[in-house]
Design a protein around this motif. Structure first.
Motif, PDB file in Angstrom:
ATOM      1  N   HIS A  23       0.846  -1.183   0.000  1.00 10.08           N
ATOM      2  CA  HIS A  23       0.000   0.000   0.000  1.00 10.08           C
ATOM      3  C   HIS A  23       0.889   1.243   0.000  1.00 10.08           C
ATOM      4  N   ALA A  24       0.281   2.369  -0.381  1.00 11.86           N
ATOM      5  CA  ALA A  24       1.025   3.624  -0.490  1.00 11.86           C
ATOM      6  C   ALA A  24       0.080   4.785  -0.252  1.00 11.86           C
ATOM      7  N   ASP A  25       0.649   5.923   0.132  1.00 15.49           N
ATOM      8  CA  ASP A  25      -0.106   7.158   0.284  1.00 15.49           C
ATOM      9  C   ASP A  25       0.349   8.135  -0.798  1.00 15.49           C
ATOM     10  N   LEU A  26      -0.626   8.718  -1.487  1.00 15.04           N
ATOM     11  CA  LEU A  26      -0.340   9.662  -2.571  1.00 15.04           C
ATOM     12  C   LEU A  26      -0.766  11.058  -2.152  1.00 15.04           C
ATOM     13  N   TYR A  27       0.158  12.022  -2.280  1.00  7.76           N
ATOM     14  CA  TYR A  27      -0.129  13.422  -1.989  1.00  7.76           C
ATOM     15  C   TYR A  27      -0.036  14.203  -3.304  1.00  7.76           C
ATOM     16  N   LEU A  28      -1.092  14.915  -3.646  1.00  4.56           N
ATOM     17  CA  LEU A  28      -1.109  15.700  -4.879  1.00  4.56           C
ATOM     18  C   LEU A  28      -1.247  17.178  -4.540  1.00  4.56           C
ATOM     19  N   ALA A  29      -0.275  17.971  -4.980  1.00  2.22           N
ATOM     20  CA  ALA A  29      -0.306  19.418  -4.795  1.00  2.22           C
ATOM     21  C   ALA A  29      -0.518  20.062  -6.165  1.00  2.22           C
ATOM     22  N   GLY A  30      -1.772  20.045  -6.615  1.00  5.95           N
ATOM     23  CA  GLY A  30      -2.097  20.644  -7.907  1.00  5.95           C
ATOM     24  C   GLY A  30      -1.473  19.954  -9.094  1.00  5.95           C
ATOM     25  N   HIS A  31      -1.028  18.719  -8.926  1.00  2.76           N
ATOM     26  CA  HIS A  31      -0.250  18.017  -9.950  1.00  2.76           C
ATOM     27  C   HIS A  31      -1.118  16.990 -10.674  1.00  2.76           C
ATOM     28  N   PRO A  32      -0.753  16.655 -11.933  1.00  2.00           N
ATOM     29  CA  PRO A  32      -1.468  15.588 -12.635  1.00  2.00           C
ATOM     30  C   PRO A  32      -1.409  14.279 -11.843  1.00  2.00           C
ATOM     31  N   VAL A  33      -2.510  13.513 -11.908  1.00  2.05           N
ATOM     32  CA  VAL A  33      -2.558  12.253 -11.159  1.00  2.05           C
ATOM     33  C   VAL A  33      -1.659  11.221 -11.834  1.00  2.05           C
ATOM     34  N   PRO A  34      -1.079  10.325 -11.057  1.00  5.08           N
ATOM     35  CA  PRO A  34      -0.261   9.248 -11.637  1.00  5.08           C
ATOM     36  C   PRO A  34      -1.127   8.254 -12.403  1.00  5.08           C
ATOM     37  N   PHE A  35      -0.443   7.401 -13.170  1.00  3.92           N
ATOM     38  CA  PHE A  35      -1.097   6.309 -13.891  1.00  3.92           C
ATOM     39  C   PHE A  35      -0.810   4.998 -13.169  1.00  3.92           C
ATOM     40  N   LEU A  36      -1.836   4.184 -13.015  1.00  2.00           N
ATOM     41  CA  LEU A  36      -1.649   2.806 -12.569  1.00  2.00           C
ATOM     42  C   LEU A  36      -1.517   1.977 -13.831  1.00  2.00           C
ATOM     43  N   LEU A  37      -0.320   1.440 -14.048  1.00  2.00           N
ATOM     44  CA  LEU A  37      -0.029   0.812 -15.331  1.00  2.00           C
ATOM     45  C   LEU A  37      -0.738  -0.517 -15.475  1.00  2.00           C
ATOM     46  N   GLY A  38      -1.157  -0.783 -16.699  1.00  2.29           N
ATOM     47  CA  GLY A  38      -1.828  -2.032 -17.053  1.00  2.29           C
ATOM     48  C   GLY A  38      -0.911  -2.892 -17.895  1.00  2.29           C
ATOM     49  N   PRO A  39      -1.360  -3.286 -19.085  1.00  3.90           N
ATOM     50  CA  PRO A  39      -2.595  -2.774 -19.671  1.00  3.90           C
ATOM     51  C   PRO A  39      -3.837  -3.477 -19.141  1.00  3.90           C
ATOM     52  N   LEU A  85      -2.379  -1.763  -3.039  1.00  2.00           N
ATOM     53  CA  LEU A  85      -1.667  -2.199  -4.247  1.00  2.00           C
ATOM     54  C   LEU A  85      -1.478  -3.713  -4.227  1.00  2.00           C
ATOM     55  N   ASP A  86      -2.062  -4.364  -5.228  1.00  2.00           N
ATOM     56  CA  ASP A  86      -1.917  -5.812  -5.374  1.00  2.00           C
ATOM     57  C   ASP A  86      -0.756  -6.106  -6.316  1.00  2.00           C
ATOM     58  N   ALA A  87       0.172  -6.922  -5.856  1.00  2.00           N
ATOM     59  CA  ALA A  87       1.336  -7.248  -6.682  1.00  2.00           C
ATOM     60  C   ALA A  87       0.907  -8.133  -7.864  1.00  2.00           C
ATOM     61  N   PRO A  88       1.522  -7.937  -9.015  1.00  2.00           N
ATOM     62  CA  PRO A  88       2.520  -6.898  -9.302  1.00  2.00           C
ATOM     63  C   PRO A  88       1.834  -5.573  -9.634  1.00  2.00           C
ATOM     64  N   TRP A  89       2.470  -4.475  -9.277  1.00  2.00           N
ATOM     65  CA  TRP A  89       1.908  -3.164  -9.582  1.00  2.00           C
ATOM     66  C   TRP A  89       3.022  -2.214 -10.025  1.00  2.00           C
ATOM     67  N   ARG A  90       2.619  -1.224 -10.819  1.00  2.00           N
ATOM     68  CA  ARG A  90       3.534  -0.157 -11.233  1.00  2.00           C
ATOM     69  C   ARG A  90       2.746   1.143 -11.354  1.00  2.00           C
ATOM     70  N   LEU A  91       3.336   2.212 -10.853  1.00  2.00           N
ATOM     71  CA  LEU A  91       2.748   3.544 -10.949  1.00  2.00           C
ATOM     72  C   LEU A  91       3.683   4.454 -11.742  1.00  2.00           C
ATOM     73  N   LEU A  92       3.110   5.279 -12.590  1.00  3.11           N
ATOM     74  CA  LEU A  92       3.888   6.229 -13.392  1.00  3.11           C
ATOM     75  C   LEU A  92       3.504   7.636 -12.981  1.00  3.11           C
ATOM     76  N   LEU A  93       4.483   8.390 -12.468  1.00  2.00           N
ATOM     77  CA  LEU A  93       4.301   9.790 -12.112  1.00  2.00           C
ATOM     78  C   LEU A  93       4.977  10.645 -13.182  1.00  2.00           C
ATOM     79  N   HIS A  94       4.373  11.773 -13.524  1.00  2.00           N
ATOM     80  CA  HIS A  94       4.914  12.568 -14.630  1.00  2.00           C
ATOM     81  C   HIS A  94       4.559  14.036 -14.441  1.00  2.00           C
ATOM     82  N   THR A  95       5.272  14.914 -15.149  1.00  2.00           N
ATOM     83  CA  THR A  95       4.911  16.325 -15.220  1.00  2.00           C
ATOM     84  C   THR A  95       4.043  16.551 -16.445  1.00  2.00           C
ATOM     85  N   ASP A  96       3.474  17.752 -16.562  1.00  2.00           N
ATOM     86  CA  ASP A  96       2.472  17.976 -17.602  1.00  2.00           C
ATOM     87  C   ASP A  96       3.046  18.213 -18.994  1.00  2.00           C
ATOM     88  N   GLY A  97       4.388  18.217 -19.126  1.00  2.00           N
ATOM     89  CA  GLY A  97       4.977  18.429 -20.443  1.00  2.00           C
ATOM     90  C   GLY A  97       4.570  17.373 -21.450  1.00  2.00           C
TER      91      GLY A  97
END
Length: 405
Positions: free
Chosen positions: A274-290, A319-331
């Motif tokens: 499990h994880a805690d996500l903090y968003l300060a006006g930022h785009p949300v991460p992606f939970l990778l699939g597909p 988060l159920d294994a296996p899992w991957r999260l993608l964090l990114h900027t808005d560029g």
């Protein structure tokens, strides 16, 4: 050789013959002006001459290859005349002095002239040679200056890259971590940054941030915020207090009160489930699939530095294994599709990510990190650039964190 007299009542400027050197002779004495003209003609120098009788006239006529400067003018005498000419952006300068003391010529060269000649010793061959050499010396000086500036910029960029894009401090090899960054606008660094740090209790904190604006000031501020964030993490500051303290650094260091920063911070628990996500006006991460999906934005808080009420509460992720999260900027999302004004947007970026995941799965290198093929982050950035049709306008920072169980 064309000889052009300047009428001070008319705007400065004169025509230059194609291929000919453009020489400005700053000389008030009629006899010396005639002598210089004859010397250059006798030497066969292909040059167009323009004459200025005063320093004031000369300052408006510096779009030339070389200036022949007399140090005894009606409105300037001695080295101050040379200093003023150089301050105005003069090209190569050859000082013609009637002063017999060698020290006067040496002082002129020390002050920035490329050469000096005594009027009593001048002949056509010597004058023409001095002009040619002075022009070449000036060009070499400019080349050396540009090379120095380029080296300084490269060193500054390297230092900023090291501050903005550090090596993640994560020891847990069971945790997958990939990072990537691509500068926009011809490679000029902006204010995007990332970091990842593992704490002694085994938890891992990941950060992606974006200072509004683009340029060296934003890059410097991003580096400061990233360093402050890592310091707070290493100091053991409670996770829910970190963004507030980073905001205090932002408010103290920003050049203008309207500058703000968005950030996404992920705190992965030691058990990795499990994880805690903090968003300060930022785009949300992606939970990778597909298929890839977007993490909920229900707990999104305000951007750092925005003077409104509200803080940052965590969104708890199971988060159920296996899992991957993608964090990114808005560029990435704000990249336009080549040949149109349409932005890639969230749906387009999700499609790009799923395409990269499919390519990753079919690659013979798989997930082994081999340099024979780009990793997932590299595939995503390269595909967005391809859709955009070249370098992105804005910076793009990407972090992928995951666990296979």
């Amino acid at each position: 050789m064309a000889v052009i007299e300047v009428d001070p009542r008319r705007p400065a400027g004169y025509p230059a013959a194609t291929g000919a050197l453009r020489l400005l002779v700053v000389e008030d004495d009629e006899g010396d002006w005639l002598l210089v003209s004859e010397h250059l003609a006798d030497a066969g120098l292909d040059a167009d001459l323009v004459r200025a009788r005063t320093l004031d006239e000369a300052v408006g006529l510096l779009d030339v290859d070389c200036v022949l400067l007399d140090l005894g003018l009606p409105d300037a005498v001695g080295l101050p005349a040379l200093d003023r000419l150089l301050a105005a952006g003069a090209p190569a300068v050859v000082v013609l002095t009637g002063m017999s003391e060698a020290d006067a010529g040496l002082a002129a060269v020390a002050a920035g002239a490329q050469d000096y000649l005594l009027k009593v010793d001048v002949d056509g061959e010597r004058l023409a040679r001095s002009v040619r050499y002075a022009i070449q010396r000036k060009r070499l000086e400019e080349t050396d200056r540009q090379l120095y500036r380029s080296n300084v910029r490269e060193q500054e960029t390297t230092r900023l890259e090291q501050a903005l894009l550090p090596r993640p401090a994560v020891a847990d090899r069971s945790l997958e971590l990939m990072v990537g960054y691509r500068a926009g606008r011809d490679g000029v660094l902006g204010g995007d940054f990332y970091d990842a740090v593992q704490r002694p209790d085994g938890s891992v904190l990941v950060l992606v941030g974006d200072v509004c604006g683009h340029g060296p000031d934003e890059a410097a501020l991003g580096a400061t915020l990233r360093t402050a964030w890592r310091t707070l993490v290493l100091a053991g500051i409670p996770t829910d207090q970190i963004l507030g303290l980073v905001e205090r650094v932002l408010e103290a260091e920003r050049a203008r009160p309207e500058v703000f920063t968005t950030a996404a911070m992920l705190a992965v628990a030691p058990d990795r489930r499990h994880a805690d996500l903090y968003l300060a006006g930022h785009p949300v991460p992606f939970l990778l699939g597909p298929p890839t999906t977007l993490v909920s934005s229900a707990a999104r808080g305000r951007a750092l530095g925005i003077p409104v009420d509200g803080g940052w509460r965590p969104l708890h992720l199971e988060l159920d294994a296996p899992w991957r999260l993608l964090l990114h900027t808005d560029g990435l999302m704000e990249a336009t599709i080549a040949g149109s004004t349409e932005r890639l947007g969230k749906p387009g970026l999700v499609a790009v990510v799923d395409e990269a995941l499919t390519a990753e799965g079919s690659s013979p290198t798989g997930h082994d990190g081999s340099a024979q093929a780009p990793d997932l982050v590299g595939r995503v950035i390269d595909r967005v650039r391809a859709l955009h049709g070249g370098d992105l306008v804005d910076d793009a920072a990407v972090v992928v964190v995951g666990w296979r169980g």
